[in-house]
Design an enzyme around this catalytic site. Structure first.
Site, PDB file in Angstrom:
ATOM      1  N   HIS A  38      39.979  49.860  54.124  1.00 44.10           N
ATOM      2  CA  HIS A  38      40.227  48.342  54.500  1.00 44.10           C
ATOM      3  C   HIS A  38      41.796  48.270  54.905  1.00 44.10           C
ATOM      4  O   HIS A  38      42.093  47.381  55.996  1.00 44.10           O
ATOM      5  CB  HIS A  38      40.054  47.625  53.161  1.00 44.10           C
ATOM      6  CG  HIS A  38      38.636  47.725  52.541  1.00 44.10           C
ATOM      7  ND1 HIS A  38      37.870  46.830  53.128  1.00 44.10           N
ATOM      8  CD2 HIS A  38      38.135  48.132  51.373  1.00 44.10           C
ATOM      9  CE1 HIS A  38      36.690  47.184  52.318  1.00 44.10           C
ATOM     10  NE2 HIS A  38      37.079  47.583  51.440  1.00 44.10           N
TER      11      HIS A  38
HETATM   12  C1  BDR Z   1      40.852  44.861  49.359  1.00 40.71           C
HETATM   13  O1  BDR Z   1      40.636  44.787  48.146  1.00 40.71           O
HETATM   14  C2  BDR Z   1      41.287  46.023  47.436  1.00 40.71           C
HETATM   15  O2  BDR Z   1      40.355  46.401  46.452  1.00 40.71           O
HETATM   16  C3  BDR Z   1      41.422  47.003  48.583  1.00 40.71           C
HETATM   17  O3  BDR Z   1      42.658  47.868  48.161  1.00 40.71           O
HETATM   18  C4  BDR Z   1      41.789  45.985  49.764  1.00 40.71           C
HETATM   19  O4  BDR Z   1      42.965  45.475  49.779  1.00 40.71           O
HETATM   20  C5  BDR Z   1      39.455  44.964  50.235  1.00 40.71           C
HETATM   21  O5  BDR Z   1      38.527  44.043  49.653  1.00 40.71           O
END
Ligand code: BDR
Ligand code: CA
Length: 309
Positions: free
Chosen positions: A238
């Protein structure tokens, strides 16, 4: 052209760690600060993790500050274990020599903006940026580009409607989306196209460096979590997508949109509404829609291989 000066606003977080290490190893950008925010784990842990990662990268020149520990309104979640109890996959770490900058993280961001045009990569809840706008009206004029990982058009990951970073502080997201800055948003629809697999984990282990070993070790429980949740071991990158946009923008297709966030819904609090109608095609607000994952993976491998003990 001068390299963009980049501030990373983060809640490490295993994928935050990869994003930060990618940024610190990339000559296209100049990372001038890192600010922690509460998110994946409480602020005390995200700030410690930010120091651990900067230490791991050997970048004692980059200031690390702690920002906001609570969202603007209320946090509805429980402590998450997606990233382990400590937020970085529960490995053993020595106490980092990198210390916290004495400034509140929001003031570090404000100071960096005063020193010259800044690009902000926001890969956690948007609390620090909302407080920045509240404390320093008009400051967004000094920000060249804000790249955010957050939101989802089609399916959330905390609730069916909401993605974590937006859901954790929807009021902050609302303020940030309403301000007048150039925003590029990387929502789940895009980030789920960017994933690593076991070959990549083996590759990182085989690098023989502390960075390689730790990245592989951190990503293993993240892959296991994904397997339990989605039924495969894809390691979704992500947060690295927000950094990747600054390194190889042509690899990510984008479109102009209008953004809104639900703050009141019973089932939809934290949902983002990404209005993709043609009238917004020329908007300063854009979202990533497609990424070339092979191109991303090969750049990530190359950059992480530059770390030596
Ligand atoms: C986002 O949520 C967090 O758990 C990850 O680091 C990322 O920034 C993904 O939904
Ligand atoms: Ca994050």
């Amino acid at each position: 052209m001068a390299r963009p000066r980049v501030l990373i606003d983060t809640d490490p977080g295993v994928d935050d760690a990869v994003a930060i290490l990618l940024a610190l190893a990339s000559p296209e950008i100049d990372v001038v600060g890192i600010v922690a925010v509460a998110g994946n784990v409480p602020l005390e842990k995200t700030a410690l993790n930010a120091r651990r990662i900067v230490e791991l990268a050997g970048r004692h020149d980059v200031p690390v500050a702690a920002g906001c520990g609570e969202p603007l309104s209320e946090y509805l979640g429980e402590d998450s274990v997606v990233h382990g109890h400590d937020g970085l996959g529960d490995l053993d770490w020595d106490e980092p020599a990198v210390t916290l900058d004495p400034r509140h993280g929001v003031e570090l961001i404000a100071d960096l903006i005063r020193q010259g045009p800044l690009t902000i990569v926001a890969i956690g809840p948007l609390t620090n940026l909302a407080v920045l706008l509240q404390r320093h009206p008009g400051i967004e004029g000094g920000v060249d580009h804000l790249v955010i990982m957050g939101g989802a058009s089609f399916e959330g990951n905390v609730t069916p409607a909401a993605e974590f970073n937006i859901w954790a502080d929807p009021e902050a997201a609302q303020l940030v989306f309403a301000a007048d800055w150039r925003i590029t948003l990387m929502p789940l629809d895009l980030t789920h196209q960017a994933y690593l697999n076991d070959d990549d984990l083996d590759y990182f282990s085989s690098l023989g460096s502390e960075v390689g070993r730790r990245i592989a070790a951190m990503l293993e429980p993240y892959a296991q979590f994904h397997d339990r949740w989605y039924g495969n071991r894809d390691v979704i990158m992500h947060d690295a997508m927000a950094v990747y946009e600054l390194l190889d923008s042509a690899a990510i297709d984008k479109q102009g949109v209008r953004l809104a966030v639900e703050t009141n819904g019973v089932h939809s609090r934290g949902a983002t509404f990404i209005d993709r109608r043609r009238e917004h095609a020329q908007s300063r607000v854009r979202v990533g829609v497609r990424v070339d994952n092979d191109r991303f993976r090969s750049l990530l491998r190359e950059r992480l291989a530059t770390y030596r003990d």
